[in-house]
Structure formats: C-alpha cells, structure tokens
Enzyme design. Sequence first.
Site, PDB file in Angstrom:
ATOM      1  N   VAL A   1     -11.923  -0.063   4.390  1.00 13.50           N
ATOM      2  CA  VAL A   1     -13.022  -0.947   3.974  1.00 13.50           C
ATOM      3  C   VAL A   1     -13.198  -0.852   2.459  1.00 13.50           C
ATOM      4  O   VAL A   1     -13.261   0.252   1.902  1.00 13.50           O
ATOM      5  CB  VAL A   1     -14.362  -0.552   4.638  1.00 13.50           C
ATOM      6  CG1 VAL A   1     -15.465  -1.543   4.250  1.00 13.50           C
ATOM      7  CG2 VAL A   1     -14.237  -0.464   6.137  1.00 13.50           C
TER       8      VAL A   1
ATOM      9  N   GLU B   1      -2.350 -13.733   1.190  1.00 15.87           N
ATOM     10  CA  GLU B   1      -1.030 -13.697   1.823  1.00 15.87           C
ATOM     11  C   GLU B   1      -0.550 -15.116   2.101  1.00 15.87           C
ATOM     12  O   GLU B   1      -1.342 -16.055   2.035  1.00 15.87           O
ATOM     13  CB  GLU B   1      -1.131 -12.909   3.117  1.00 15.87           C
ATOM     14  CG  GLU B   1      -1.365 -11.438   2.834  1.00 15.87           C
ATOM     15  CD  GLU B   1      -1.640 -10.645   4.079  1.00 15.87           C
ATOM     16  OE1 GLU B   1      -1.038 -10.968   5.112  1.00 15.87           O
ATOM     17  OE2 GLU B   1      -2.446  -9.709   4.002  1.00 15.87           O
TER      18      GLU B   1
ATOM     19  N   ASP C   1     -11.026 -10.681   8.538  1.00 13.81           N
ATOM     20  CA  ASP C   1     -10.857  -9.408   7.837  1.00 13.81           C
ATOM     21  C   ASP C   1     -12.222  -8.806   7.489  1.00 13.81           C
ATOM     22  O   ASP C   1     -12.497  -7.628   7.745  1.00 13.81           O
ATOM     23  CB  ASP C   1     -10.032  -9.669   6.564  1.00 13.81           C
ATOM     24  CG  ASP C   1      -9.905  -8.449   5.676  1.00 13.81           C
ATOM     25  OD1 ASP C   1      -9.040  -7.608   5.961  1.00 13.81           O
ATOM     26  OD2 ASP C   1     -10.691  -8.332   4.710  1.00 13.81           O
TER      27      ASP C   1
ATOM     28  N   VAL D   1       0.841  -1.213   0.000  1.00 17.12           N
ATOM     29  CA  VAL D   1       0.000   0.000   0.000  1.00 17.12           C
ATOM     30  C   VAL D   1       0.873   1.260   0.000  1.00 17.12           C
ATOM     31  O   VAL D   1       0.618   2.204  -0.764  1.00 17.12           O
ATOM     32  CB  VAL D   1      -0.989   0.001   1.198  1.00 17.12           C
ATOM     33  CG1 VAL D   1      -1.818   1.278   1.211  1.00 17.12           C
ATOM     34  CG2 VAL D   1      -1.908  -1.217   1.119  1.00 17.12           C
TER      35      VAL D   1
ATOM     36  N   LYS E   1     -14.218  -5.290   8.907  1.00 16.16           N
ATOM     37  CA  LYS E   1     -14.758  -4.261   8.007  1.00 16.16           C
ATOM     38  C   LYS E   1     -16.250  -4.042   8.270  1.00 16.16           C
ATOM     39  O   LYS E   1     -16.734  -2.915   8.237  1.00 16.16           O
ATOM     40  CB  LYS E   1     -14.502  -4.665   6.557  1.00 16.16           C
ATOM     41  CG  LYS E   1     -13.017  -4.626   6.180  1.00 16.16           C
ATOM     42  CD  LYS E   1     -12.784  -5.300   4.849  1.00 16.16           C
ATOM     43  CE  LYS E   1     -11.335  -5.253   4.406  1.00 16.16           C
ATOM     44  NZ  LYS E   1     -11.072  -6.145   3.264  1.00 16.16           N
TER      45      LYS E   1
ATOM     46  N   ILE F   1     -13.106   1.139  -3.264  1.00 16.65           N
ATOM     47  CA  ILE F   1     -14.509   1.593  -3.300  1.00 16.65           C
ATOM     48  C   ILE F   1     -14.704   2.737  -2.301  1.00 16.65           C
ATOM     49  O   ILE F   1     -14.369   2.587  -1.131  1.00 16.65           O
ATOM     50  CB  ILE F   1     -15.481   0.453  -2.893  1.00 16.65           C
ATOM     51  CG1 ILE F   1     -15.281  -0.786  -3.749  1.00 16.65           C
ATOM     52  CG2 ILE F   1     -16.923   0.936  -2.942  1.00 16.65           C
ATOM     53  CD1 ILE F   1     -16.128  -1.975  -3.291  1.00 16.65           C
TER      54      ILE F   1
ATOM     55  N   GLY G   1     -11.264  -1.529  -0.141  1.00 18.93           N
ATOM     56  CA  GLY G   1     -10.162  -1.163  -1.040  1.00 18.93           C
ATOM     57  C   GLY G   1     -10.436   0.145  -1.761  1.00 18.93           C
ATOM     58  O   GLY G   1     -10.559   1.203  -1.135  1.00 18.93           O
TER      59      GLY G   1
HETATM   60  N1  HSE Z   1      -6.905  -9.086   2.352  1.00 15.36           N
HETATM   61  C1  HSE Z   1      -7.867  -8.084   2.033  1.00 15.36           C
HETATM   62  C2  HSE Z   1      -8.837  -8.622   0.989  1.00 15.36           C
HETATM   63  C3  HSE Z   1      -7.161  -6.855   1.529  1.00 15.36           C
HETATM   64  O1  HSE Z   1      -8.528  -9.639   0.362  1.00 15.36           O
HETATM   65  O2  HSE Z   1      -9.899  -8.049   0.799  1.00 15.36           O
HETATM   66  C4  HSE Z   1      -7.998  -5.617   1.547  1.00 15.36           C
HETATM   67  O3  HSE Z   1      -8.401  -5.256   2.851  1.00 15.36           O
END
Ligand code: HSE
Length: 418
Positions: free
Chosen positions: A127, A185, A196, A12, A200, A131, A129
Amino acid sequence: MIYVAILGYGVVGSGIWQVLAQNRTYIERKASQPIEVKRVLDTRKFPGNPVEKVLTSDYADILKDKDIQIIAEAIGGLEPAYSYVKQALLANKHVCTSNKELVIKHGAELLALAKERGLNFMFEASVGGGIPIVRPMNLSLTTDEVIGVAGILNGTTNYILTQMSMVNKNFEEALAEAQERGYAEKNPTADVEGYDSCRKLAILLSLAIGRQVNYEAIHTEGITALTQEDFAFATHFGYVIKLMADGRITSMGIEALTVPMLIHSSHPLSMVADVFNGVLVQARMTDSVMFFGRGAGKLPTASAVVSDIVDISKHLDQHIEHIWSTESAMLLPLSSYRRQKMIRVSFNDRERAMSLIQEYMEPASIVEISEYSGQLAWLSQCEPENKTIEKLARLAESKVFIGEPRILRIFEPTKSDE
Ligand code: HSE
C-alpha cells in the site's frame, strides 16, 4: 550475514536488487549485519547484468538453500506468488512482498501461518509504494480506535487526473501520457477502474479493525467516465477531483467506497498531485495523521520492501504480530452512506429545471457555466445515498431533464461522533 532471495526480476524485483546494492553500507549499519542477495528467481536471462550470476528458474534451488532466510516476493498477481509464499513459510523462510492482490486475498491466512511457525510475513510495499503506512498502522497507531482511513492510493490515476485538471487533457490523452512515462501499464484496467485502490483500502481497513474486509464488497467506480465538465463545475464550487478510497469505522458498522470524489481545495489531500499518494488516518485520541509520498515507482516501492527485509533481519527469532484475523467484517450497504454530492444535469427547459431542483433537492446553490450551457449543477444535502436517489427519481418524472444526472460524492473526513 543475512541471505535473501528475490522472486521476480521485473520492475520491483530489480529495484530491490538496486536498493540493496546501492545502499549496501547504509543497510548493513541499520540491520547490524550485511544483507546479500543469494538467488533471484526469473525464467528470463539477463545477459551482461550482474544478476546473471545468481539467477535461477527453479524455485526448488531457493527453497532447499538453508542459507536463505528471507524471501522477497516481487512476481505480482495471485499465482504462482501465493503458492511460492506458502511454500517459503513451510520451508521456514521469512517473506516480504509488495503484492497487494496476494495480501488482500491471503494476508490473514499467511500471517497466521507465519505466526504458527515463528516467522514473519511483511507487506509494507503493498500500500502506498514508498510511503510507510502498513508499519505505522500496525505498530504506531495501536493505542487508539481508528475511525477513518481515506486517501489517494493509486499513483497512475492521480497522475491522469492531475493532467486532466491542470492541463485540460482528456482521459485518453492523459492515459497515453501516463503509459509513455511508464506509470500506467499497457492494460490499465486495474488502475483506472479503481480495483487497485480498492484492494489497498481493504488492506488498510483490515489492519485497522483486525478482521478481513472483502475488497469485492467495496463499491468501486473508476475514472474513465470523468469529463472536462466535471472538472469545470467542481472547480467552480472550490473542489478538485481525486480517485478516493474512503473508509469509515462508525458505531453502525464499516463504510468503504472507492470512487472519484470532490475534495475541497483547502484540504491537504487536494494538493496530492501527479504519482503521489496521500493517506489520512483518523483516530479518536490521536486525531488526524497524514502520510504523503510516492505511491508508485521502482525505487520507492523497492525501498519499502527492503525496509521489511531489514525489519525481518532484526526479528529472525520473533514473529511480529499483526492483528488481522480471517474472520469477515461486514460492510454497511452503500444506500446508507451519508455524503454530500455535486449533481450535474442537462435540461430542456431552464426555468422549470431551476424550480424543480429548488423544490425537490434543497440545494445550497445552483450554478451554470457559460462554456457548458444547457447544464446546471448543485451541491446536495449531506444525506444517505438512497435519499438522493429517491429525490432524483422524482425529478426525472418531470421530463425536463435529458439523460442521467452526473453524481460525484464529496469527501469529508470522518467526524468523531459518527
Ligand atoms: N499501479 C499502482 C499505482 C502501482 O499506480 O499506484 C503501485 O501499487
């Protein structure tokens, strides 16, 4: 001229650098002045990279630099990100971040600190990416009572599920491909276990209600247990499977869960594929609003951070209010959530299984698929979780069924009278 520092030159951070460099003229016009990166914090060296000239491994170089007005945090995780952001605000610097762990854990507190000091703390990229969703929640959807926030909030799992449903890959194959493409990852736990997406959802719900939603209290299930049978039976009923973050604000209280769900193939969210995210916000007067775009990836995420930098550069002397207090919001217990479900069982006596399901479960229809003989699936009534569990317990007493039933909830948008 606005001087910025970037904390972390990873995916990022280097994206923020690239967006600011590549769109320099465009951004200057939008911000009404040039924006320059004066420092980048990273302990690594990047020989031959233009960032080399502004690199530092000492955060004090940034904190004491009076020219730097905005800090973009792109380290990720809780520490040292939290300490660095706090120190930045205490040193009278505005902050923006893509870090959802930081935002859901300390967002309300950091907003309060920013407000106290007349600064800004922004987190558009945390939240969805690329958008725009945080700013619309905070600035556009302010005249109406939000009753539902739901969607596909994780790009990695959406890519994996798309591969599993479209090209019949199993979970392991789809994950390996997501890792090869750089979406997932090396340690994919936070994505594939739903953590994740759950964080969000908690951020969006906190913004919707103005209080702190504890993400650890949200019922969360990942996608690792999904099989080809789940997809086959879901398709048979006309649904697709997505990892859904499902938040509802009802007259009884707040419901939130992050689980794989069936979405009817006629609903726009069912068409959100690959690394894309989709968010459905429902409000009483506005009705439904949908957001769609790349939920992960270097440049989309970095663009969202840069949008915060531009916004801050236009509000250097004004705190932009976010209604999000540290007061906790209680979630309703999962047992009370009313959802229809697809339930799949294996049996040892077909006729008895059929008649017991008809008698106890009141299904709309029961289906069998020749490829998966020995199994039956049906759509349940739309009923509270505890009711379904109770009925299934009675079914289990018969000894006609083998193993645990597979339960997948069905997503329905919130109804305005709930
Ligand atoms: N690992 C997250 C995803 C990255 O795949 O949405 C973005 O927050």
